[in-house]
Design a protein around this motif. Structure first.
Motif, PDB file in Angstrom:
ATOM      1  N   LEU A  48      22.853  18.315 -29.675  1.00  0.00           N
ATOM      2  CA  LEU A  48      23.258  18.849 -28.486  1.00  0.00           C
ATOM      3  C   LEU A  48      21.970  19.445 -28.053  1.00  0.00           C
ATOM      4  CD1 LEU A  48      26.663  20.581 -29.766  1.00  0.00           C
ATOM      5  CD2 LEU A  48      26.379  18.791 -27.580  1.00  0.00           C
ATOM      6  N   GLY A  49      21.748  19.611 -26.791  1.00  0.00           N
ATOM      7  CA  GLY A  49      20.737  20.412 -26.412  1.00  0.00           C
ATOM      8  C   GLY A  49      20.866  21.837 -26.507  1.00  0.00           C
ATOM      9  N   PRO A  50      19.748  22.450 -26.352  1.00  0.00           N
ATOM     10  CA  PRO A  50      19.902  24.218 -26.670  1.00  0.00           C
ATOM     11  C   PRO A  50      20.947  24.816 -25.922  1.00  0.00           C
ATOM     12  CG  PRO A  50      17.362  23.455 -25.569  1.00  0.00           C
ATOM     13  CD  PRO A  50      18.504  22.202 -25.838  1.00  0.00           C
ATOM     14  N   ASP A  51      21.460  24.060 -24.692  1.00  0.00           N
ATOM     15  CA  ASP A  51      22.332  24.914 -23.837  1.00  0.00           C
ATOM     16  C   ASP A  51      23.740  24.232 -23.926  1.00  0.00           C
ATOM     17  OD1 ASP A  51      22.908  27.185 -22.238  1.00  0.00           O
ATOM     18  OD2 ASP A  51      22.944  26.022 -20.698  1.00  0.00           O
ATOM     19  N   GLU A  52      23.966  23.021 -24.632  1.00  0.00           N
ATOM     20  CA  GLU A  52      25.053  22.280 -24.533  1.00  0.00           C
ATOM     21  C   GLU A  52      26.034  22.615 -25.690  1.00  0.00           C
ATOM     22  OE1 GLU A  52      23.943  17.840 -22.793  1.00  0.00           O
ATOM     23  OE2 GLU A  52      23.162  18.333 -24.919  1.00  0.00           O
TER      24      GLU A  52
END
Lengths: 330, 330
Positions: free
Chosen positions: A206-210
Motif C-alpha cells: 500500500l502506498g503511504p496514503d493508501e
C-alpha cells in the motif's frame, strides 16, 4: 523480515508448545495438531469444532474451553487444516451427542471439513456443519466462492458454546450458528499488510496514503484502494457497507477487531466512532468486544462485525465462558 | 504515518470515549481524564491508583475494576499525567482507608505523583506510594534516574488489588507492592519502533537485521544494538540479563508481553522458549500471562517479566479479578 520466530517452518509447532505450556486447561496434541479441553469431551454434550489456517490468533485455539469450543485445528499459516486433523478433533470433541463444525467460508476449509465429516460419519459420529460467510466486502475472492467468513465466527463460537453447555441438541446448536451468521455482517480495512513468515515480505503493498477497503483476513484484496482518512470516515465506510447489505437497527453486538498490528488505543478510538455512527442510524450497541480477536498476523487495520441481537442471543452471549482469549462468569 | 485516528490531538480523548462506551463498569471523567469504577470507591477499602503516559494500553485503564485498580490516570502519549489529574483520581479512589499510588519510575511520573500525594494529604487523604523499577536493562535512561518501571507494574496492580479487596490495610498493601517489585525483573527487545502520532515517524530506526536489546517502553535505547536472531536466542539474552541481576529459581510467574505490534502466534513461540530456558535453569513456571499487557503503541517486540512467587503471592494472583483486560474468577 524480522519476526519473533525460530524459523518459518517451526512457527506453528513453537506456538503450540507455548499454548500448551501457558494453558494447562488445554490439551495440545503436537502430532495431530489438535487443541482440545484437557478433561476430554463431556458426555452427552454437543461437541464444537472449529479451525482454519493459522495466523488469526487467538482464533481458534484461544477459544477452546468451557462455554465455547471443544476442539480447534490450526492449519499452516493461511492454509486449511487437513481432513485427518479435523477428524481427530471431531473424535476428541465427540461426547455422543453429535459434533458441529463451524467453518469459515474458504474453499480449502469447506472441502477439508466436508471430507472430515464424511470420515467421522463412517465412524458413527453424527456431524453437522455451518459455513460462516459474514464478510460483506466481496462476493467472491482469491480464497473463496461466495462471501468470506470472518468476525462473526467469534460470535458464533461463543453463542454455540453457551447453548451446548446448557444442553441444546445438535439441531438447535446448528440453528443458532446459522442464525448468528444470518444476523451478522463484517467489513475490514487494512492500513499495512501482514507478512507471512515463509514469504518474508508483506502480502500486498500500500502506498503511504493508501488503505485497502474490504480487505480479507489473508490480505485478499477488497473492493478498492482508498485514501487514508480520519478513523471516523474509515469506520463510516465500513458501517455503510454493512448497513447497505443488512440494515442496522435495534440492539446490536459490535466486535471492533484489530488485525494484529494496530494498538488498542486506536481500536478504542475506532469503537467510539462505530458507536456514534450506529446510534445515529437507529441501532443500540448493547454488547461489544474491542481488541484482537481474529487477526492477520501483524497486519495493521481493523474490522467491524455487527450482529443483530435478540433475547436468546443476549442470554447465550452473557453465559459464562472460560477460554484463554475470552473469559467471564456471571 | 498511517494511524487509525482522527488527529494526533484527539487520540486520548477518542480512546477514552471508546473505553467509556465499551465498559459500563467503568466511569470515565472526560474533563479530568480519570478512569475509575462506576460504583465509586468502596468504603473502608484501600484505594489503588496508577497511571502514566498513554500508549501502553491496556495499562493502566484496562486494569480498573474489582480485584485490581480503583482509578487510573492516562497522560498524553508517553507523557506523565499532571498532579491535578492524579489528585482527582486519588479522591475518586479514596474510601477512607488511604490510597496507594503505584508509580512507574520515570522522572515526570515520580514528580507528579509526589505533588498529587501532597495535595491529597492536604485534604486529609493518607497516601502511600511505591515506585516500580523492575527493568534490568539500564541503570539510568533518557526518561529515568535509576531503573525503569515496566512489566512488574501489571503484576503489582493485580496483587495489590487482591489484597485490598480482601481487607489488607494501607501498610500491608504497600509492603506487598514493594515485595512484588523486589521479586521481579524485566527485559525488553524491540524489532521495530512504535510511532508516536504527533511525531509521525518511528521513535528510532533499526536496520533490517538489527534489534534493540533492553529497549524501554517509550522506545528509549537499551544496552546495545544486536543482530536479529532466532527467538530462542533473543529470549535467552533477555533471561540471562534477568538472571544475572536476580538469579531465577523456585516457582515463578512469567509475563511474556507483546509491545503492541507483534502477533500472538509469535508471543506463544517466545513463551515456549522462555519456559524451556527457565526450567533448564532451575525455575518452575507456575503462573503466566502471554499477550499485550504493557505496550508501546505499535512497536514490534516483546518483554519478559519474571516474578519469584511465594504462597501468599500465588493466593493473591489467583484471587478473582474483573477488569477489561484481566479477568478471572475462582
Amino acid at each position: 523480515m524480522k519476526k519473533l520466530i525460530n524459523s518459518p517452518d517451526s512457527v506453528i509447532a513453537d506456538a503450540l508448545r507455548g499454548m500448551a505450556a501457558a494453558h494447562p486447561a488445554l490439551s495440545v496434541d503436537h502430532d495431530t495438531r489438535v487443541i482440545s479441553r484437557a478433561g476430554g469431551a463431556a458426555q452427552g454434550k454437543v461437541g464444537l469444532v472449529s479451525g482454519g489456517g493459522s495466523g488469526h490468533e487467538p482464533l481458534h485455539g484461544g477459544y477452546v474451553g468451557p462455554g465455547m469450543l471443544d476442539a480447534a485445528v490450526p492449519g499452516e499459516i493461511y492454509t486449511s487444516p487437513v481432513p485427518d486433523q479435523i477428524l481427530a478433533a471431531t473424535k476428541a470433541a465427540d461426547g455422543g451427542a453429535g459434533v458441529l463444525h463451524i467453518v469459515k467460508n474458504y474453499t480449502g476449509d469447506v472441502l477439508n471439513f466436508r471430507m472430515a465429516a464424511e470420515l467421522a460419519e463412517d465412524e458413527d459420529i453424527r456431524v453437522s456443519a455451518v459455513v460462516m460467510n459474514d464478510d460483506t466486502a466481496v462476493e467472491d475472492s482469491t480464497f473463496t466462492a461466495g462471501r468470506r467468513g470472518t468476525g462473526a465466527t467469534v460470535v458464533a463460537e461463543k453463542i454455540a458454546g453457551a447453548a451446548a453447555a446448557q444442553g441444546a441438541d445438535l439441531d438447535a446448536v446448528t440453528r443458532l450458528v446459522t442464525e448468528v451468521n444470518d444476523r451478522s455482517r463484517s467489513f475490514g480495512i487494512a492500513l499495512h499488510a501482514g507478512t507471512v513468515p515463509a514469504a518474508g515480505t508483506p502480502g500486498f503493498e500500500l502506498g503511504p496514503d493508501e488503505v485497502e477497503l474490504g480487505v480479507g483476513i489473508h490480505g485478499e484484496p477488497g473492493r478498492e484502494r482508498g485514501s487514508m482518512a480520519p478513523v471516523r470516515d474509515l469506520v463510516a465506510y465500513a458501517l455503510e457497507a454493512i448497513n447497505a447489505d443488512r440494515p442496522v437497527g435495534g440492539d446490536v453486538l459490535v466486535l471492533l477487531n484489530g488485525q494484529g498490528g494496530t494498538p488498542l488505543i486506536e481500536l478504542y478510538g475506532a469503537y467510539a466512532e462505530a458507536v456514534d455512527w450506529l446510534e445515529g442510524h437507529g441501532a443500540t450497541v448493547t454488547r461489544n468486544l474491542v481488541g484482537n480477536y481474529i487477526t492477520s498476523l501483524d497486519q495493521a487495520g481493523f474490522s467491524i462485525t455487527v450482529t443483530a441481537l435478540d433475547d436468546e442471543l443476549v442470554r447465550l452471549w452473557d453465559a459464562p465462558v472460560e477460554t484463554p482469549a475470552l473469559r467471564w462468569g456471571r
